[in-house]
Design a protein around this motif. Sequence first.
Motif, short mmCIF file in Angstrom:
data_model
loop_
_atom_site.label_atom_id
_atom_site.label_comp_id
_atom_site.label_asym_id
_atom_site.label_seq_id
_atom_site.Cartn_x
_atom_site.Cartn_y
_atom_site.Cartn_z
N TYR A 268 0.83 -1.21 0.00
CA TYR A 268 0.00 0.00 0.00
C TYR A 268 0.86 1.26 0.00
CZ TYR A 268 -4.50 2.33 0.82
OH TYR A 268 -5.64 3.08 0.68
N SER B 116 0.03 -2.73 -6.33
CA SER B 116 -1.25 -3.39 -6.52
C SER B 116 -1.18 -4.77 -5.90
CB SER B 116 -1.59 -3.49 -8.00
OG SER B 116 -2.71 -4.33 -8.22
N SER C 198 -3.20 -7.24 -6.37
CA SER C 198 -3.49 -8.27 -7.37
C SER C 198 -2.23 -8.63 -8.16
CB SER C 198 -4.59 -7.80 -8.31
OG SER C 198 -4.20 -6.61 -8.99
N GLN C 199 -1.39 -7.64 -8.48
CA GLN C 199 -0.16 -7.92 -9.21
C GLN C 199 0.84 -8.68 -8.33
OE1 GLN C 199 0.33 -7.45 -12.42
NE2 GLN C 199 -1.70 -6.54 -12.66
N SER D 170 -7.02 -11.38 -0.65
CA SER D 170 -7.29 -9.96 -0.84
C SER D 170 -8.17 -9.40 0.28
CB SER D 170 -7.96 -9.73 -2.19
OG SER D 170 -9.17 -10.48 -2.30
N VAL E 212 -8.57 1.55 -12.33
CA VAL E 212 -8.86 0.74 -11.17
C VAL E 212 -9.84 1.49 -10.28
CG1 VAL E 212 -7.90 -0.48 -9.17
CG2 VAL E 212 -6.56 -0.29 -11.27
N PHE F 23 -11.28 2.40 -6.91
CA PHE F 23 -11.02 2.42 -5.48
C PHE F 23 -12.17 3.10 -4.76
CE2 PHE F 23 -6.75 2.59 -7.43
CZ PHE F 23 -6.19 1.47 -6.87
N ARG G 279 -4.39 7.30 -1.32
CA ARG G 279 -3.38 7.14 -2.37
C ARG G 279 -2.92 8.49 -2.90
NH1 ARG G 279 -2.69 1.99 -4.46
NH2 ARG G 279 -3.95 0.41 -3.40
#
Length: 683
Positions: free
Chosen positions: A316, A321, A323-324, A339, A603, A605, A613
């Motif tokens: 974070y 990411s 997922s990556q 996740s 993406v 959020f 972010r």
Amino acid sequence: MSPKKCIFGCEGKLNLFALPKEERIRQQWIQYLFSDQRPPKATVYVCSRHFSEDSFVNKAQYDAGFSARLLLKDGALPFIHGDVEESKAAASPVLLPLTRFRNTACQTDPEPKVSVATQFCHYMVSVGTQTSYSPSTRCAATQLSYNTLKQHVRSKATQASVSHCNVGTVTTQSETGIQPGVRPAKRPRLEMKEEEEGEEPEEETDLPEASDQYDPICEPYEPDESSSEPPDSREAEATPSHYNDPKYIVFESCLRDLFLTCPVCGLSCEVRRGRMGTFVYFSQLCPSCDYSRKWESQPVAGSTPLGNLQMSAAIYFTGGSFSQVEKVCRAMNLQVFQSDTFRRHARMFLEPAINHKWKRDQQVLMERLRGEGSVAVGGRMRADLLGHCGKLGSYTLMHLNSSSVIDIQLIQSAGVSGSSHVETEALRRGLDLLQVNRLSVDHIVTDRRTRVQKYLRERNVCHYYNIQHLEKGLSRKLKKLAKSKECLLVRRWLPSIRNHVYWSATTSTSAPEKVAKWKSLVNHIQNVHTHDDPLFPTCAHPNRVSVDPSKWFQPDSVALHKLKKLLLNKRILADVGKLSHDHQASSLERFHRLVCHFAPKNVAFPFVGVLCRLYLAAMHFNEDAERHKERSSEVTAETQQSEPKPKYVSELMKLLFEEVFKEPSTYVDELKRIPVPADLSPV
């Protein structure tokens, strides 16, 4: 089959030992037991009554009832011939230390090296005397640390503790620091599903997503070689301080090799494994001598493995990411949590830490700028989420002298009259925040949006336009004009016209002079260097005679007419007069490119996720700006070898583990004070 008996005929329940397999020690046994007589061909057993007390590894545990049988040291020799009762009187002179046999039997054999990993704790009870006891040692082929090999034994029939009676005695404490008769406090139980040997790995059983309960902070089980106190009896520290420890990738087969054999008796052990995300533990139990222990791969606070939380924080805080990262871990079969666990960590710990640090850094920056007097700021709008859908919009205010982000406002279109009002509302909130913090604005540089112009005019704020915004808009119109057949010459003049925009704005401070220099462009493209404007009658450069008249625009041509109509438009002339002559907003462009890394538009959020972010991007950008400023002020011949570690990430990690994780409710309440609009349906 005849029962096993001691060679000296001893009776009773005794521990029997056969001749050792090592040839040198075996010959010493035979020579000492049988002298010049021929040894029998049958297997020879010697009971424990024919050995000194220091010949055993676990004499103290055996006497206390924690071991089922005695274990000999490597190289131990019997010292009593014949019947034990008859030899008691002569026992003392017959006692020969092990070093005597070692020196006489093999003069060149050095003392065996004793590994600290093979030392075990002994309980020693002294009644009536002051006694000290030195724990027995043996050499074992292991690389485990001393605390990892601490012995944990159990009783098959009962759960009993050793009673301790202190009657006018002084009892010395063993090397492990365990008080005799004092039962250590239990370590908090870790809720997880164990995986049996031979089964396929199961998914981790972390806390459910719907759980918002914060785990109590307690000291995890972490072996510490510098401490003589067992982990279970140490008081829980208030702060987990293991996040800075180095981490490694370890294969499961390499870990299992450490637990397959018992370090006490050397026999095979029962091994069980449990996993929760990146956390794994192994339970070892020896069915022969009841040796047991449990090894954990990382500290655990409450029911939260610190490695899982730190991995979520690293992803974070660096704008990564999950997922990556999960794809990379799955590709190499590196165990990772789900996740849902990442989102729970973000909601409970990470986002409150980010919000707190940004607010704290923002106040420090405003206090520093307040001492400089009035400031020049730049403002820029960015549409967030799902490809310019207008659902969310962020507005950035930047201090142009230091290229530092002062404030970021995130607005949802449903909270205002519409998407066209998002920019003015975000700008209003940002300027109000500067006003509350007593920070006066000298002037502001923004894009040429009509609503923003009107708002700043009503607020009586000096407003300048960004040169890049005018140049880009004008270039698009010129490229469209150059596509027509009669205006092909415009394409050759595009670079010169773009440069003329910057020259007209940056070389003049007053609006009339900027407009006069801009109008001179029409004469330049016709190779005329005298002007009708009294402020700018002639060009400063010398007049050059061109040998190629075809590169100039001809008077009364269609191309010149269309180009003059575009360049001398009333709106263009008004905007040229308000172009910023001092500060430009190029730093805002670089910041928005960085935001695309932390909060990409493709993406989706949640609102708080986008805001945090954006804060991370601002902290990263401000740190880089400060670093570049320090580099430019220092003159050095040394080259930069590698990019330093981001300081804000280290500070966030420290804040997370030393403050937020200790008392998260305070920081969560601070985050909840941010007004979050109702979620919109996706476009």
